[in-house]
Design a protein around this motif. Structure first.
Motif, PDB file in Angstrom:
ATOM      1  N   ASP A 186       3.931   4.048  -6.537  1.00 61.32           N
ATOM      2  CA  ASP A 186       3.168   5.143  -7.119  1.00 61.32           C
ATOM      3  C   ASP A 186       3.664   6.488  -6.555  1.00 61.32           C
ATOM      4  O   ASP A 186       3.578   6.733  -5.363  1.00 61.32           O
ATOM      5  N   ASP A 188       2.401   9.329  -6.787  1.00 58.48           N
ATOM      6  CA  ASP A 188       1.326  10.114  -6.194  1.00 58.48           C
ATOM      7  C   ASP A 188       1.058   9.716  -4.747  1.00 58.48           C
ATOM      8  O   ASP A 188       0.683  10.556  -3.931  1.00 58.48           O
ATOM      9  N   LEU A 189       1.261   8.424  -4.447  1.00 54.63           N
ATOM     10  CA  LEU A 189       1.105   7.999  -3.057  1.00 54.63           C
ATOM     11  C   LEU A 189       2.151   8.688  -2.188  1.00 54.63           C
ATOM     12  O   LEU A 189       1.860   9.142  -1.082  1.00 54.63           O
ATOM     13  N   LYS A 191       3.505  11.534  -2.798  1.00 56.70           N
ATOM     14  CA  LYS A 191       3.096  12.940  -2.734  1.00 56.70           C
ATOM     15  C   LYS A 191       2.008  13.128  -1.679  1.00 56.70           C
ATOM     16  O   LYS A 191       2.062  14.047  -0.866  1.00 56.70           O
ATOM     17  N   MET A 192       1.040  12.203  -1.712  1.00 57.15           N
ATOM     18  CA  MET A 192      -0.074  12.293  -0.768  1.00 57.15           C
ATOM     19  C   MET A 192       0.456  12.248   0.663  1.00 57.15           C
ATOM     20  O   MET A 192       0.029  13.029   1.508  1.00 57.15           O
ATOM     21  N   LEU A 193       1.414  11.363   0.911  1.00 55.46           N
ATOM     22  CA  LEU A 193       1.954  11.251   2.257  1.00 55.46           C
ATOM     23  C   LEU A 193       2.708  12.519   2.668  1.00 55.46           C
ATOM     24  O   LEU A 193       2.569  12.992   3.791  1.00 55.46           O
ATOM     25  N   PHE A 194       3.474  13.070   1.725  1.00 58.40           N
ATOM     26  CA  PHE A 194       4.171  14.328   2.037  1.00 58.40           C
ATOM     27  C   PHE A 194       3.160  15.422   2.370  1.00 58.40           C
ATOM     28  O   PHE A 194       3.390  16.240   3.254  1.00 58.40           O
ATOM     29  N   SER A 195       2.043  15.417   1.654  1.00 56.09           N
ATOM     30  CA  SER A 195       1.041  16.464   1.914  1.00 56.09           C
ATOM     31  C   SER A 195       0.438  16.307   3.299  1.00 56.09           C
ATOM     32  O   SER A 195      -0.154  17.236   3.834  1.00 56.09           O
ATOM     33  N   LEU A 196       0.561  15.119   3.897  1.00 60.38           N
ATOM     34  CA  LEU A 196       0.085  14.929   5.269  1.00 60.38           C
ATOM     35  C   LEU A 196       1.208  15.203   6.273  1.00 60.38           C
ATOM     36  O   LEU A 196       1.154  14.767   7.414  1.00 60.38           O
ATOM     37  N   VAL A 207       4.605   3.512   2.818  1.00 58.31           N
ATOM     38  CA  VAL A 207       4.269   3.290   1.405  1.00 58.31           C
ATOM     39  C   VAL A 207       5.268   2.381   0.699  1.00 58.31           C
ATOM     40  O   VAL A 207       4.885   1.373   0.114  1.00 58.31           O
ATOM     41  N   SER A 211       4.268  -1.462  -0.307  1.00 59.11           N
ATOM     42  CA  SER A 211       3.916  -1.690  -1.706  1.00 59.11           C
ATOM     43  C   SER A 211       4.983  -2.517  -2.423  1.00 59.11           C
ATOM     44  O   SER A 211       4.734  -3.003  -3.521  1.00 59.11           O
TER      45      SER A 211
ATOM     46  N   LEU B  56       4.608  20.926  -2.413  1.00 68.04           N
ATOM     47  CA  LEU B  56       5.177  19.730  -3.030  1.00 68.04           C
ATOM     48  C   LEU B  56       5.973  20.072  -4.280  1.00 68.04           C
ATOM     49  O   LEU B  56       6.675  19.246  -4.829  1.00 68.04           O
ATOM     50  N   GLY B  76       2.828  19.949   4.176  1.00 65.92           N
ATOM     51  CA  GLY B  76       2.152  19.617   5.422  1.00 65.92           C
ATOM     52  C   GLY B  76       1.506  20.801   6.122  1.00 65.92           C
ATOM     53  O   GLY B  76       0.993  20.656   7.223  1.00 65.92           O
ATOM     54  N   LEU B  82      -5.480  15.057  -3.365  1.00 68.27           N
ATOM     55  CA  LEU B  82      -5.059  15.050  -4.765  1.00 68.27           C
ATOM     56  C   LEU B  82      -6.175  14.549  -5.680  1.00 68.27           C
ATOM     57  O   LEU B  82      -7.208  14.087  -5.231  1.00 68.27           O
ATOM     58  N   LEU B  86      -6.168   7.934  -3.884  1.00 72.70           N
ATOM     59  CA  LEU B  86      -4.887   7.545  -3.295  1.00 72.70           C
ATOM     60  C   LEU B  86      -5.017   6.923  -1.908  1.00 72.70           C
ATOM     61  O   LEU B  86      -4.286   7.266  -0.990  1.00 72.70           O
ATOM     62  N   TRP B  90      -3.626  -1.652   0.910  1.00 71.44           N
ATOM     63  CA  TRP B  90      -3.412  -2.711   1.900  1.00 71.44           C
ATOM     64  C   TRP B  90      -3.889  -2.309   3.281  1.00 71.44           C
ATOM     65  O   TRP B  90      -3.769  -3.049   4.230  1.00 71.44           O
ATOM     66  N   TYR B 151      -6.563  15.412   9.222  1.00 68.02           N
ATOM     67  CA  TYR B 151      -5.230  15.974   9.321  1.00 68.02           C
ATOM     68  C   TYR B 151      -5.311  17.360   9.957  1.00 68.02           C
ATOM     69  O   TYR B 151      -4.355  17.874  10.511  1.00 68.02           O
TER      70      TYR B 151
END
Ligand code: ATP
Ligand code: MG
Lengths: 291, 255
Positions: A186, A188-189, A191-196, A207, A211, B56, B76, B82, B86, B90, B151
């Protein structure tokens, strides 16, 4: 007014709770019934399966004894067991089994690991993956079993050439499976990680790899069978040991009983290794029951 | 002091050799500690703007200044939740929430120790070790928001966090968010389609025009805090709502 306001919810929850309890007991009863049904169903299935198995063995034995099936070609169960027992005690059957399953398992593990690494590596560069993908597919289409004579000449008639056969049979399947996993990640997953504040290696480890696991796991069962086929063909071409070589030898001296022993032994090896992969699969996916 | 400044940002996508403008030139300045909402019709570029602020997506023109420093293309620097929750399916809720800390190099055990009290304080007690699929939509949103909060950046962007929730859960989540906001003193940028929600939560509301997006109006909300259900029935609330409704109606009609 306050008192009222408090009273109503309390009463309501009271009702809700009793309803809830009723619902629960009903659900529980249903579950128990289901379980019972499940157990009796399972028992019936097992019994049915045993009946079918015993019938086949009995018919085989019976028809070869009365001569409807030629026991020269078909052998028969009791002779097979006897021949197998002798081969195990006096001959090299046990060593052959160890040889064949050893080569299969080592080739399978190497093929799966290397293939998965190749498949996962495609995530890092779309240029690299796009250049490589058609070659992977082409190589997957090559009948690798037909390459066995070359490999035996290249790697000798020993253990190594069998491992290489099993490896070649599995590596591309594993790579393609891992690559499918990578492609299905995904976005978006990511993207979410980059945003962190993640770097690419974080995204990869946290990820992409997890996955892709179900995709990689899905190729294990096919691959163990392919690996075994690779090993046996390798042994057919040229070998001093292994169940495949035993079958070939027995065929050459027209000892068809021993051929049957080999076939049955290989079936059992295949089943056990299959069960092994099922177990690995369960273990790898033990956290995935909720996906 | 302006915490976040958006200067001349615009974004044009190229689709099959055709240029497609998703966001027209946009300027915003957001003060530290404010709660700022953005409302606008679907497809007007709100998520695009957030992606630009979060680093991004490179903007076609313009700069994003955080504390006066240009952060264009740097991810970051701000917390960003988002449009979807998300959560990694797992991982347990606890392990999802500590993702940001983990990436920063905090050891897993320590990160868990830090996150656990937060989960318990903010309504996820008893669900720490559950998997996301076992939780209700509201709880998943809460987990995703706590992940963003943990974060620990001064500015957080929330893209329609409550969009998929039913009205009642939504109301509850709004109060929950206000509590968190006052506990953590963050600067919040919040996208929503819901006018009530925008007024109830915000200090300022930016209204975007229909596609391609552009700021059409900026509305100050001077309702007193702390706010609660009674705020919703105040005359000034109704007055603001009426004004915004008219503005958005005009937008809907144009598009
Ligand atoms: N990567 C992209 N490539 C091309 N077009 C895009 C891309 N991302 C977004 N767009 C387009 O830009 C426009 C704005 O999208 P955006 O997601 O920012 O809207 P939005 O305001 O967040 O809408 P919604 O309220 O429905 O979430 C849309 O028309 C969308 O199709
Ligand atoms: Mg959006």
């Amino acid at each position: 007014m306050d008192a009222n306001a408090e009273k109503i919810p309390v009463e309501r929850t009271g009702i809700d709770q009793s309803l809830e309890v009723k619902k629960n007991t009903r659900v529980k009863a249903a579950v128990i019934e289901d379980d019972r049904k499940g157990i009796s169903m399972r028992r019936k299935v097992v019994i049915g399966q045993m009946i079918v198995g015993v019938t086949i063995i009995f018919l085989w034995e019976f028809l070869t004894r009365i001569g409807w099936l030629d026991s020269y070609y078909w052998s028969n169960p009791s002779t097979i067991v006897q021949t197998g027992w002798t081969a195990a005690i006096q001959g090299t059957l046990l060593q052959d089994m160890a040889y064949t399953s050893g080569a299969t398992i080592i080739g399978f593990i190497l093929g799966t690991l290397v293939g998965s690494v190749i498949g996962l590596s495609f995530w890092w560069s779309s240029l690299y993956s796009r250049i490589t993908e058609p070659y992977m597919i082409a190589f997957n289409a090559v009948p690798k079993l037909a390459l066995a004579p070359v490999l035996v000449i290249m790697f000798g008639i020993g253990f190594n050439s069998k491992v290489i056969m099993a490896f070649l049979m599995t590596v591309i399947v594993a790579a393609l499976a891992a690559y499918s996993g990578v492609k299905s990640v995904d976005k978006d997953l990511e993207k979410m990680l980059f945003s962190l504040g993640a770097k690419r290696h974080h995204v990869f480890m946290k990820v992409v790899v997890p996955s892709s696991v179900p995709w990689m796991v899905s190729s294990l069962k096919i691959n163990i069978a392919l690996a075994l086929a690779g090993t046996i063909v390798g042994e057919f071409i040229s070998s001093r040991q292994g169940v495949g070589r035993m079958i070939l030898y027995a065929g050459q001296v027209m000892d068809l009983n021993l051929v049957w022993v080999g076939v049955i032994v290989l079936s059992f090896l295949s089943i056990f290794m299959y069960l092994g992969t099922v177990w690995i699969e369960k273990w790898l996916l033990k956290n995935r029951k909720y996906q | 002091m302006n915490k976040l400044e958006i200067v001349h940002n615009s974004k044009t996508f190229k689709k099959n050799d055709k240029e497609f403008c998703a966001l027209q030139e946009t300027n915003m300045s957001i003060q530290s500690g404010k709660f700022v909402s953005i409302i606008g019709p679907s497809g007007c570029g709100k998520s695009t703007l957030f992606n630009i602020i979060a680093g991004l997506l490179p903007p076609s023109t313009g700069e994003v200044l955080l504390d006066g420093k240009n952060i264009v293309g740097k991810s970051g620097c701000v917390g960003y939740m988002l449009q979807k929750d998300l959560l990694l399916p797992w991982r347990t809720i606890l392990d999802n929430v500590i993702l940001g800390l983990e990436i920063r190099g905090v050891h897993k055990t320590e990160a868990r120790e830090r996150a656990l009290p937060m989960l318990q304080k903010y309504g996820l007690k008893g669900f720490e070790h559950h998997f996301p699929a076992e939780l209700s939509g509201g709880m998943r949103q809460r987990a995703a928001l706590l992940r963003t909060l943990l974060y620990d950046k001064d500015v957080i962007l929330l893209d329609e966090p409550f969009g998929a929730l039913d009205a009642q859960t939504r109301l509850f989540m709004q109060s929950w968010l206000l509590k968190i906001w006052s506990d953590f003193k963050k600067t919040v940028l919040f996208v929503t389609h819901d006018i009530d929600e925008a007024i109830y939560l915000s200090d300022e509301i930016y209204v975007f025009s229909h596609r391609p997006g552009r700021i059409k109006a900026k509305v100050e909300v001077d309702l007193p805090r702390p706010r609660n259900e009674e705020t919703l029935t105040q005359a000034s609330f109704q007055h603001l709502k009426k004004g915004l409704l008219i503005m958005l109606k005009v937008e809907q009609e144009i598009s």
